[in-house]
Design a protein around this motif. Structure first.
Motif, mmCIF file in Angstrom:
data_model
loop_
_atom_site.group_PDB
_atom_site.id
_atom_site.type_symbol
_atom_site.label_atom_id
_atom_site.label_comp_id
_atom_site.label_asym_id
_atom_site.label_seq_id
_atom_site.Cartn_x
_atom_site.Cartn_y
_atom_site.Cartn_z
ATOM 1 N N ASN A 304 0.831 -1.210 0.000
ATOM 2 C CA ASN A 304 0.000 0.000 0.000
ATOM 3 C C ASN A 304 0.863 1.256 0.000
ATOM 4 O O ASN A 304 0.664 2.169 0.782
ATOM 5 N N GLU A 305 1.876 1.252 -0.922
ATOM 6 C CA GLU A 305 2.819 2.363 -1.034
ATOM 7 C C GLU A 305 3.506 2.648 0.296
ATOM 8 O O GLU A 305 3.679 3.790 0.703
ATOM 9 N N ASN A 306 3.900 1.570 0.973
ATOM 10 C CA ASN A 306 4.641 1.616 2.250
ATOM 11 C C ASN A 306 3.829 2.224 3.392
ATOM 12 O O ASN A 306 4.410 2.721 4.367
ATOM 13 N N ALA A 307 2.495 2.162 3.288
ATOM 14 C CA ALA A 307 1.653 2.620 4.395
ATOM 15 C C ALA A 307 1.164 1.462 5.251
ATOM 16 O O ALA A 307 0.657 1.683 6.354
ATOM 17 N N THR A 308 1.302 0.221 4.769
ATOM 18 C CA THR A 308 0.831 -0.958 5.496
ATOM 19 C C THR A 308 2.013 -1.860 5.807
ATOM 20 O O THR A 308 2.901 -2.049 4.975
ATOM 21 N N VAL A 309 2.022 -2.429 7.028
ATOM 22 C CA VAL A 309 3.144 -3.267 7.460
ATOM 23 C C VAL A 309 2.619 -4.525 8.140
ATOM 24 O O VAL A 309 1.587 -4.505 8.828
ATOM 25 N N SER A 310 3.335 -5.621 7.919
ATOM 26 C CA SER A 310 3.088 -6.879 8.628
ATOM 27 C C SER A 310 4.437 -7.567 8.798
ATOM 28 O O SER A 310 5.457 -7.083 8.303
ATOM 29 N N ALA A 311 4.445 -8.716 9.491
ATOM 30 C CA ALA A 311 5.701 -9.426 9.743
ATOM 31 C C ALA A 311 5.514 -10.905 9.476
ATOM 32 O O ALA A 311 4.397 -11.436 9.557
ATOM 33 N N ASP A 312 6.630 -11.572 9.183
ATOM 34 C CA ASP A 312 6.589 -13.004 8.883
ATOM 35 C C ASP A 312 6.712 -13.868 10.134
ATOM 36 O O ASP A 312 6.035 -14.875 10.280
ATOM 37 N N GLY A 313 7.610 -13.483 11.026
ATOM 38 C CA GLY A 313 7.930 -14.348 12.152
ATOM 39 C C GLY A 313 7.263 -13.916 13.440
ATOM 40 O O GLY A 313 6.556 -12.907 13.514
ATOM 41 N N TRP A 314 7.540 -14.716 14.499
ATOM 42 C CA TRP A 314 6.958 -14.419 15.804
ATOM 43 C C TRP A 314 7.769 -13.400 16.584
ATOM 44 O O TRP A 314 7.280 -12.831 17.562
ATOM 45 N N GLU A 315 9.015 -13.146 16.181
ATOM 46 C CA GLU A 315 9.820 -12.139 16.853
ATOM 47 C C GLU A 315 9.393 -10.739 16.407
ATOM 48 O O GLU A 315 9.104 -10.506 15.239
ATOM 49 N N ALA A 433 7.080 5.125 15.149
ATOM 50 C CA ALA A 433 7.571 3.750 15.180
ATOM 51 C C ALA A 433 6.465 2.804 15.615
ATOM 52 O O ALA A 433 5.522 3.194 16.321
ATOM 53 N N VAL A 434 6.586 1.550 15.196
ATOM 54 C CA VAL A 434 5.682 0.489 15.609
ATOM 55 C C VAL A 434 6.456 -0.820 15.550
ATOM 56 O O VAL A 434 7.378 -0.975 14.737
ATOM 57 N N SER A 435 6.128 -1.751 16.446
ATOM 58 C CA SER A 435 6.724 -3.095 16.343
ATOM 59 C C SER A 435 5.591 -4.105 16.193
ATOM 60 O O SER A 435 4.580 -4.040 16.903
ATOM 61 N N VAL A 436 5.766 -5.037 15.250
ATOM 62 C CA VAL A 436 4.747 -6.051 14.961
ATOM 63 C C VAL A 436 5.430 -7.405 14.816
ATOM 64 O O VAL A 436 6.636 -7.496 14.588
ATOM 65 N N ASN A 437 4.622 -8.439 14.949
ATOM 66 C CA ASN A 437 5.057 -9.790 14.622
ATOM 67 C C ASN A 437 3.916 -10.497 13.907
ATOM 68 O O ASN A 437 2.938 -9.866 13.500
ATOM 69 N N ARG A 438 4.044 -11.790 13.746
ATOM 70 C CA ARG A 438 3.082 -12.549 12.959
ATOM 71 C C ARG A 438 1.662 -12.435 13.518
ATOM 72 O O ARG A 438 1.470 -12.467 14.727
ATOM 73 N N GLY A 439 0.700 -12.270 12.629
ATOM 74 C CA GLY A 439 -0.694 -12.200 13.044
ATOM 75 C C GLY A 439 -1.248 -10.792 13.103
ATOM 76 O O GLY A 439 -2.434 -10.609 13.408
ATOM 77 N N VAL A 440 -0.403 -9.772 12.833
ATOM 78 C CA VAL A 440 -0.847 -8.388 12.914
ATOM 79 C C VAL A 440 -0.522 -7.679 11.597
ATOM 80 O O VAL A 440 0.595 -7.794 11.081
#
Length: 457
Positions: A304-315, A433-440
């Protein structure tokens, strides 16, 4: 008799004086004649000099034209190489799809023949295998063909940046020379003041672009661009080089910056141009910065033009915004697009050297609120405190309010304050800043007006 003697004496004196004056006048006439001859000789030299100078300028222009022709061939060759590369990639993809189609067609034909088998025992020997084969082919077909897109665009995604060259051609002119102290060698004079080009100057978000025109009849080796601090303070140098356009990033929002430029050469510096004032945006627009967030190996996925973020792992992995704030009031929100796991995303601000591989707020560079489905905590330097009831689900909105006039950080959940002021005494430069992991999965929303908050608690 004496009278005649006096007359004769006076006449001789006058003749002597007249003869002397005539001699002086004759010398002046002779020198003037020589000067006229010199002027005539200089006229011939002017003609010869201009003819030679015309030849030199013609040769220089022809050399420039030849350089343009050479560059054109280079650019056209680059287009041909790009075309050949795209055609090769498309041919490879076409061959791959054709092979896949042939294999699938063969399987379909074999299955049709198998369906014609009247012997049940014979069909059972291959039936299970065919079912798995067809199912697997259907899955891989969906992945490799149905969702496939051309690997290259048919459109040439290049553009010729000829604006600087056109400006240089428009600025192509003669320079004023002056004799050195020995009167023989000629050296360039100090340049005149450049002219700001207002229509080419602009301000966007927290950056400004200043463009100027080279001074006429001046030899220029470079330019110095200076700007004030956006608050009427002293000027400082922000650029020194040969370009006639410069973009300055990382400025304060909602500030009026004054800019000026001067030219220089080996003789010295010229006068400053007229001032131009440029107003930065009142509110900030930004996205996630993929490079600041760790690049391709970060474990984060941006869309989404770098407006949306997710993560692959659980860390946990930290994503940073593309702008930093050091003064003013700034507000942005995150929309929770997906929340399917038992995890605690963390929202807030960080210094640029924050740890990217742990939850936001686990080191002393991050200031965060981490939250689950039922409650939240504020966290900084691994210290979490002030539990607040109320969590998030898919569709929730988390607001982050950074007030650097009061030097405080606050949070909102679904437009309601999440507890009191989270952090105070914030000084320096802070990045969203934001921190995310898998499922978000989160989407960043910016350029928002700041809500009114009660800072008394």
């Amino acid at each position: 008799m004496e009278f005649m003697v006096e007359i004769k004496k006076f006449t001789i004196e006058q003749k002597t004086e007249l003869s002397h004056n005539l001699q002086q006048l004759s010398e002046k006439a002779r020198s003037t004649t020589e000067f006229i001859q010199r002027l005539k000789g200089m006229s011939d030299k002017v003609t010869d000099s201009c003819i030679e100078f015309e030849r030199l300028v013609t040769a220089q222009c022809e050399a420039l034209i030849q350089a343009i022709h050479d560059r054109r061939e280079y650019l056209l060759e680059a287009i041909r190489r790009d075309k050949d590369t795209k055609l090769r990639i498309l041919k490879e993809q076409q061959t791959s799809c054709t092979g896949k189609l042939q294999q699938t067609t063969g399987l379909i034909q074999f299955c049709i023949e198998a369906l014609k088998e009247t012997d049940s025992a014979a069909f059972l020997q291959v039936g299970t295998m065919l079912i798995h084969r067809v199912a697997n082919t259907d899955v891989t077909w969906h992945q490799e063909v149905t969702n496939a897109a051309p690997r290259v665009s048919p459109i040439v995604d290049l553009t010729l940046d000829d604006a600087p060259l056109l400006r240089a051609i428009d600025n192509l002119n003669f320079i004023q020379m002056k004799p050195s102290k020995d009167g023989e060698e000629r050296i360039p004079a100090a340049p005149l003041a450049p002219a700001i080009i207002p229509e080419d100057c602009s301000a966007e978000n927290n950056s400004v672009t200043v463009a100027w025109q080279a001074p006429n009849h001046s030899f220029v080796e470079g330019y110095v661009l200076e700007m004030d601090d956006g608050n009427g303070g002293d000027f400082r140098e922000v650029y020194c080089g040969k370009e006639t356009i410069c973009t300055v990033d990382g400025l304060h929002f909602n500030s009026m910056y004054n800019a000026r430029v001067k030219a220089f050469n080996s003789t010295g510096e010229g006068e400053y141009s007229e001032l131009i004032g440029l107003q930065t945006a009142e509110v900030a627009w930004f996205t996630f910065d993929t490079q600041l967030s760790g690049g391709p190996c970060s474990g984060l996925n941006f869309s989404n033009e770098n407006a949306t973020v997710s993560a692959d792992g659980w860390e946990h992995r930290v994503a940073l915004g593309s702008v930093g704030f050091s003064r003013g009031i700034h507000y942005w929100e995150f929309t929770v697009d997906k929340y399917t796991a038992d995890t605690d995303p963390a929202f807030g601000v960080a210094r640029i050297d924050v740890a990217r591989d742990k939850m936001l707020g686990k080191d002393d560079k991050g200031f965060a609120m981490y939250i689950d489905r039922q409650r939240s905590w504020f966290q900084h330097n691994s210290v979490h405190e002030r539990r607040v009831e109320g969590g998030i689900t898919t569709g929730s909105t988390i607001g982050v309010l950074l007030d650097l006039e009061r030097h405080v950080l606050s949070f909102l959940v679904n437009e309601m304050p999440q507890g009191s002021v989270a952090f105070r005494d914030l000084y320096g430069v802070f990045y969203p800043a934001v921190s995310v992991n898998r499922g978000v999965t989160l989407t960043l929303n910016t350029a928002l007006d700041a809500p009114q908050m009660d800072y008394r608690h």
